[in-house]
Design an enzyme around this catalytic site. Structure first.
Site, PDB file in Angstrom:
ATOM      1  CB  ALA A  68      -0.950   0.135   1.163  1.00  0.00           C
ATOM      2  CG  HIS A  69       2.748   2.644  -2.994  1.00  0.00           C
ATOM      3  ND1 HIS A  69       2.508   1.219  -3.080  1.00  0.00           N
ATOM      4  CD2 HIS A  69       2.785   3.046  -4.103  1.00  0.00           C
ATOM      5  CE1 HIS A  69       2.463   1.074  -4.673  1.00  0.00           C
ATOM      6  NE2 HIS A  69       2.596   2.268  -5.133  1.00  0.00           N
ATOM      7  CB  SER A  70      -0.377   7.371  -1.984  1.00  0.00           C
ATOM      8  OG  SER A  70      -0.945   8.293  -2.967  1.00  0.00           O
TER       9      SER A  70
END
Length: 154
Positions: A68-70
């Site tokens: 999970a990342h942005s």
């Protein structure tokens, strides 16, 4: 920032045996862990969820594993990782479903995350190391293993 993954993964950022009801909640647990460790604000958690809503479950990078990342944003205070094991597998809508491990990644524009990603990739690709990490029964044990694996990888 050091090459040691454990340096980027304090105990506050580790949640073992989480029970989210869906992928959004699973990402939220990973985001809350990043926030608890001081790496991000809650806004980053919303950005990670929005990224999947917009682009699909591309974060499920291997069977059972979501990264999970942005993109780097003001909501990232410093580079950091979180590690969340799920007691019940969760569907993200990916061919690599179901997910049992969510790793949260926060990177600032300055440090990029390639270094972290390459250390992480080395460990994730090693089935024996992954099995040991998945069997870790405490955050302290998980960090101890990561420290050992990071050192042996160089």
């Amino acid at each position: 920032m050091g090459d040691n993954l454990a340096d980027m993964l304090p105990e506050e950022a580790i949640t073992l045996g989480a029970r989210p009801s869906d992928w959004r909640e699973a990402i939220t647990v990973a985001g809350d862990a990043l926030t608890a460790s001081g790496a991000t604000t809650d806004e980053y958690t919303r950005e990670m969820i929005a990224a999947v809503e917009e682009l699909g479950p591309y974060i499920v990078i291997a069977p059972g594993l979501a990264l999970a990342h942005s993109r780097p944003s003001p909501s990232v205070l410093r580079a950091g990782l979180s590690w969340v094991t799920l007691s019940e597998p969760i569907e993200f809508g990916s061919p690599n479903d179901p997910v049992t491990l969510v790793i949260g990644l926060a990177a600032t524009a300055q440090d990029g995350h390639l270094e972290v990603m390459s250390s992480l990739a080395g460990i994730l690709a090693d089935e024996d190391q992954m099995t040991q990490l998945e069997d870790a029964d405490s955050p302290a044990r998980l960090r101890e293993l990561l420290t050992r694996f990071s050192a042996s990888g160089d």
